[in-house]
Scaffold this motif. Structure first.
Motif, PDB file in Angstrom:
ATOM      1  N   THR A   1     -92.365 -47.678  43.060  1.00 15.44           N
ATOM      2  CA  THR A   1     -91.800 -48.784  43.813  1.00 15.44           C
ATOM      3  C   THR A   1     -92.375 -48.735  45.223  1.00 15.44           C
ATOM      4  OG1 THR A   1     -89.883 -47.471  44.502  1.00 15.44           O
ATOM      5  CG2 THR A   1     -89.686 -48.711  42.442  1.00 15.44           C
ATOM      6  N   ASP A   2     -91.884 -49.605  46.088  1.00 17.28           N
ATOM      7  CA  ASP A   2     -92.437 -49.656  47.444  1.00 17.28           C
ATOM      8  C   ASP A   2     -92.207 -48.364  48.213  1.00 17.28           C
ATOM      9  OD1 ASP A   2     -93.304 -52.200  47.005  1.00 17.28           O
ATOM     10  OD2 ASP A   2     -91.515 -53.157  47.845  1.00 17.28           O
ATOM     11  N   ASP A   3     -91.109 -47.676  47.918  1.00 20.35           N
ATOM     12  CA  ASP A   3     -90.762 -46.520  48.743  1.00 20.35           C
ATOM     13  C   ASP A   3     -90.646 -45.207  47.987  1.00 20.35           C
ATOM     14  OD1 ASP A   3     -88.592 -47.304  47.322  1.00 20.35           O
ATOM     15  OD2 ASP A   3     -87.157 -47.247  48.986  1.00 20.35           O
ATOM     16  N   GLN A   4     -90.851 -45.209  46.661  1.00 17.51           N
ATOM     17  CA  GLN A   4     -90.724 -43.955  45.931  1.00 17.51           C
ATOM     18  C   GLN A   4     -91.440 -44.021  44.588  1.00 17.51           C
ATOM     19  OE1 GLN A   4     -86.716 -43.031  44.740  1.00 17.51           O
ATOM     20  NE2 GLN A   4     -86.283 -45.112  44.030  1.00 17.51           N
ATOM     21  N   GLU A   5     -91.660 -42.840  44.032  1.00 13.67           N
ATOM     22  CA  GLU A   5     -92.180 -42.700  42.677  1.00 13.67           C
ATOM     23  C   GLU A   5     -91.192 -41.874  41.869  1.00 13.67           C
ATOM     24  OE1 GLU A   5     -96.029 -40.967  42.691  1.00 13.67           O
ATOM     25  OE2 GLU A   5     -97.061 -42.794  43.301  1.00 13.67           O
ATOM     26  N   ILE A   6     -90.810 -42.361  40.704  1.00 11.50           N
ATOM     27  CA  ILE A   6     -89.882 -41.619  39.857  1.00 11.50           C
ATOM     28  C   ILE A   6     -90.530 -41.379  38.502  1.00 11.50           C
ATOM     29  CG2 ILE A   6     -87.853 -42.564  41.023  1.00 11.50           C
ATOM     30  CD1 ILE A   6     -87.498 -44.434  38.623  1.00 11.50           C
ATOM     31  N   MET A   7     -90.038 -40.368  37.805  1.00 13.30           N
ATOM     32  CA  MET A   7     -90.506 -40.047  36.469  1.00 13.30           C
ATOM     33  C   MET A   7     -89.393 -40.413  35.492  1.00 13.30           C
ATOM     34  SD  MET A   7     -91.903 -36.407  34.972  1.00 13.30           S
ATOM     35  CE  MET A   7     -92.915 -36.186  36.426  1.00 13.30           C
ATOM     36  N   PRO A   8     -89.473 -41.579  34.857  1.00  9.86           N
ATOM     37  CA  PRO A   8     -88.383 -42.026  33.987  1.00  9.86           C
ATOM     38  C   PRO A   8     -88.176 -41.081  32.811  1.00  9.86           C
ATOM     39  CG  PRO A   8     -89.930 -43.813  34.432  1.00  9.86           C
ATOM     40  CD  PRO A   8     -90.576 -42.549  34.898  1.00  9.86           C
ATOM     41  N   LYS A   9     -86.904 -40.886  32.469  1.00 12.66           N
ATOM     42  CA  LYS A   9     -86.601 -40.121  31.273  1.00 12.66           C
ATOM     43  C   LYS A   9     -86.723 -41.052  30.074  1.00 12.66           C
ATOM     44  CE  LYS A   9     -83.502 -36.794  33.475  1.00 12.66           C
ATOM     45  NZ  LYS A   9     -82.140 -36.203  33.509  1.00 12.66           N
ATOM     46  N   GLY A  10     -87.501 -40.647  29.109  1.00 10.35           N
ATOM     47  CA  GLY A  10     -87.698 -41.501  27.946  1.00 10.35           C
ATOM     48  C   GLY A  10     -88.659 -40.874  26.971  1.00 10.35           C
ATOM     49  N   ASN A  11     -88.926 -41.608  25.905  1.00  9.48           N
ATOM     50  CA  ASN A  11     -89.722 -41.023  24.826  1.00  9.48           C
ATOM     51  C   ASN A  11     -91.180 -40.848  25.212  1.00  9.48           C
ATOM     52  OD1 ASN A  11     -89.899 -43.954  24.731  1.00  9.48           O
ATOM     53  ND2 ASN A  11     -91.111 -43.662  22.876  1.00  9.48           N
ATOM     54  N   ILE A  12     -91.713 -41.675  26.123  1.00  6.90           N
ATOM     55  CA  ILE A  12     -93.122 -41.532  26.496  1.00  6.90           C
ATOM     56  C   ILE A  12     -93.348 -40.203  27.197  1.00  6.90           C
ATOM     57  CG2 ILE A  12     -94.968 -42.450  27.942  1.00  6.90           C
ATOM     58  CD1 ILE A  12     -94.035 -45.206  27.378  1.00  6.90           C
ATOM     59  N   ASN A  13     -92.525 -39.882  28.178  1.00  6.59           N
ATOM     60  CA  ASN A  13     -92.681 -38.604  28.872  1.00  6.59           C
ATOM     61  C   ASN A  13     -92.420 -37.422  27.950  1.00  6.59           C
ATOM     62  OD1 ASN A  13     -93.633 -38.783  31.540  1.00  6.59           O
ATOM     63  ND2 ASN A  13     -91.712 -39.658  32.236  1.00  6.59           N
TER      64      ASN A  13
ATOM     65  N   VAL B   1     -94.106 -54.038  37.257  1.00  5.11           N
ATOM     66  CA  VAL B   1     -93.002 -53.389  37.973  1.00  5.11           C
ATOM     67  C   VAL B   1     -93.297 -51.918  38.257  1.00  5.11           C
ATOM     68  CG1 VAL B   1     -91.277 -54.982  37.082  1.00  5.11           C
ATOM     69  CG2 VAL B   1     -91.772 -52.886  35.809  1.00  5.11           C
ATOM     70  N   GLY B   2     -94.577 -51.505  38.102  1.00  5.20           N
ATOM     71  CA  GLY B   2     -94.979 -50.195  38.587  1.00  5.20           C
ATOM     72  C   GLY B   2     -95.077 -49.086  37.570  1.00  5.20           C
ATOM     73  N   ASN B   3     -95.024 -49.400  36.270  1.00  5.38           N
ATOM     74  CA  ASN B   3     -95.162 -48.357  35.251  1.00  5.38           C
ATOM     75  C   ASN B   3     -96.635 -48.020  35.035  1.00  5.38           C
ATOM     76  OD1 ASN B   3     -92.336 -47.907  33.901  1.00  5.38           O
ATOM     77  ND2 ASN B   3     -92.528 -50.131  34.124  1.00  5.38           N
ATOM     78  N   GLU B   4     -96.936 -46.751  34.940  1.00  3.61           N
ATOM     79  CA  GLU B   4     -98.301 -46.310  34.662  1.00  3.61           C
ATOM     80  C   GLU B   4     -98.289 -44.875  34.155  1.00  3.61           C
ATOM     81  OE1 GLU B   4    -100.882 -45.781  38.065  1.00  3.61           O
ATOM     82  OE2 GLU B   4     -99.154 -45.681  39.412  1.00  3.61           O
ATOM     83  N   ILE B   5     -99.400 -44.490  33.524  1.00  4.54           N
ATOM     84  CA  ILE B   5     -99.601 -43.099  33.076  1.00  4.54           C
ATOM     85  C   ILE B   5    -100.568 -42.444  34.048  1.00  4.54           C
ATOM     86  CG2 ILE B   5    -100.333 -41.586  31.211  1.00  4.54           C
ATOM     87  CD1 ILE B   5     -97.888 -43.230  30.519  1.00  4.54           C
TER      88      ILE B   5
END
Length: 419
Positions: free
Chosen positions: A65-77, A331-335
């Motif tokens: 996002t504009d002010d942070q990077e998060i690591m979403p919990k989910g099946n991809i990670n 919306v900022g999703n990437e690998i």
């Protein structure tokens, strides 16, 4: 049978698909993919170095996002961290892709996923990522105009997938519209093959020279005329004398003369061999110190920037493009493929990194311990930062406050002296 069942249940085969056309009018049918150069140990060593280093990467799903990077919990990670499929760890998955890409100039990864349309938006739940090595590929187009790819395997089975759902990695993607490599979609190794053939010819010459040099040690000159049978008998007698001569002194009668041959085989100059070897190393972007493991920090950094970093960037772009929809990308999703294992650094370089990054509060105590090879400690997630740094937005305020405090101190001192 395992992969056969997985792909048979999931693949989207379209019976009415027709062959698409390339811009040059040809049909996009490509067979896999020559392997002549891989008989060379030097080639295999170069690819192995690249594959081994790339297998240390740690791919992660990141949402920025504009002010942070998060690591979403989910099946991809979960897939990327612990194992993209039931048959492989993440390291094995990456190594398999690199070997296939370097050998074929094309590598294919099939994502297996479930789709949910319950909210009117397509949501994918990824179950596995499988690297595959087809023997032949075809590009098709269905009646709606969707580009498809049909993969044929050596077992005789084939599967058809929407091309937009297949992670197709390409090396030296240039003259062919669909495939990496040369115009026919196969590895273009003609220049390298010439070097390898020259190297092979010279190696054979060295082998023959060594055998000849070791086989002929002396000449027994016989001072009489003999037929073949007599010559064989004389040689046999000479060999018996050598075998029985424990003292090292060889008795020879008046009709025989022993003439030793000094081994002086002329071998190929080392500069010539070094040039041929360097040509192979340059082809793959691997230096000799990297190949032997005797590199310093600067040599590894050069190897990373020249050979590994382009792959790291490319993998991130390709996996992101295929695994996420356009909306998810917006919306900022990437690998991102993180290369955070710094074990190649010297102890001095690690300490400098800890000092610089630690003073900025970028590393936790446990991350510092990990760089030095120590296990984590309880409470090690604490981050510390040096007080010698200040937010740039507070610099003016800090200086003005100091100025005012100094002025007040001077004024108080003068008032104290006057009293």
């Amino acid at each position: 049978m395992f992969l056969l069942d997985v792909f048979r249940n999931w693949s989207n085969t379209r019976r009415n698909a027709r062959m698409t056309r390339m811009l040059n009018g040809g049909l996009p049918i490509f067979s896999q993919f020559g392997s002549d150069i891989y008989a060379s140990d030097m080639v295999q060593n170069c690819i192995n170095v690249i594959a081994t280093e790339m297998s240390k990467l740690q791919p992660r799903h990141i949402r920025s996002t504009d002010d942070q990077e998060i690591m979403p919990k989910g099946n991809i990670n979960r897939l990327l961290k612990f194992g993209p499929n039931p048959l492989m760890t993440t390291s094995e998955f990456i190594e398999k892709i690199i070997w296939t890409l370097m050998m074929n100039y094309n590598a294919f990864v099939i994502p297996v996923f479930d789709v949910d349309y319950s909210n009117g938006i397509e949501r994918r739940t990824y179950r596995a990522l499988y690297p595959v090595n087809p023997s032949r590929v075809e590009f098709l187009q269905d009646p709606e105009g969707m580009l498809l790819i049909r993969l044929y395997f050596a077992s005789g089975v084939d599967f058809t997938f929407p091309y937009q759902d297949v992670i197709h990695l390409r090396k030296k993607f240039s003259v062919n519209e669909f495939m990496g490599g040369g115009a026919n979609g196969q590895p273009d190794n003609a220049a390298l093959l010439k070097v390898l053939q020259t190297n092979h010819t010279l190696a054979q010459g060295l082998e023959r020279a060594a055998k000849i040099n070791a086989a002929v040690q002396a000449v027994l000159k016989v001072a009489t005329l003999m037929d073949d049978d007599a010559a064989k008998a004389e040689r046999a007698r000479f060999e018996r004398l050598i075998a029985d001569g424990e003292s090292g002194i060889l008795p020879v009668d008046l009709k025989g003369e022993f003439i030793p041959i000094k081994g002086d085989a002329k071998f190929i100059e080392k500069d010539t061999l070094a040039f041929l070897k360097q040509s192979v190393l340059d082809w793959f972007g691997v230096s000799m110190p990297i190949l032997t493991g005797e590199f310093n920090d600067d040599e590894y950094q050069a190897f990373y920037e020249k050979t590994l970093e382009p792959l790291v960037v490319y993998f991130g772009q390709k996996f992101s493009k295929i695994l996420f929809s356009e909306r998810e990308l917006d919306v900022g999703n990437e690998i991102i493929w993180y290369h955070r294992d710094m074990n190649y650094l010297s102890t001095t370089a690690k300490l400098n990194l800890i000092k610089t990054a630690g003073e900025q509060g970028l590393l936790s105590d446990n991350q510092k311990l990990r760089l030095l090879g120590y296990p984590p400690v309880p409470g090690g997630e604490r981050r510390t930062q040096s007080l010698n740094y200040i937010d740039i937005n507070l610099v003016n305020q800090y200086q003005m406050t100091n100025l005012m405090n100094k002025g007040k101190a001077v004024e108080d001192n003068e008032q104290g002296n006057s009293s």
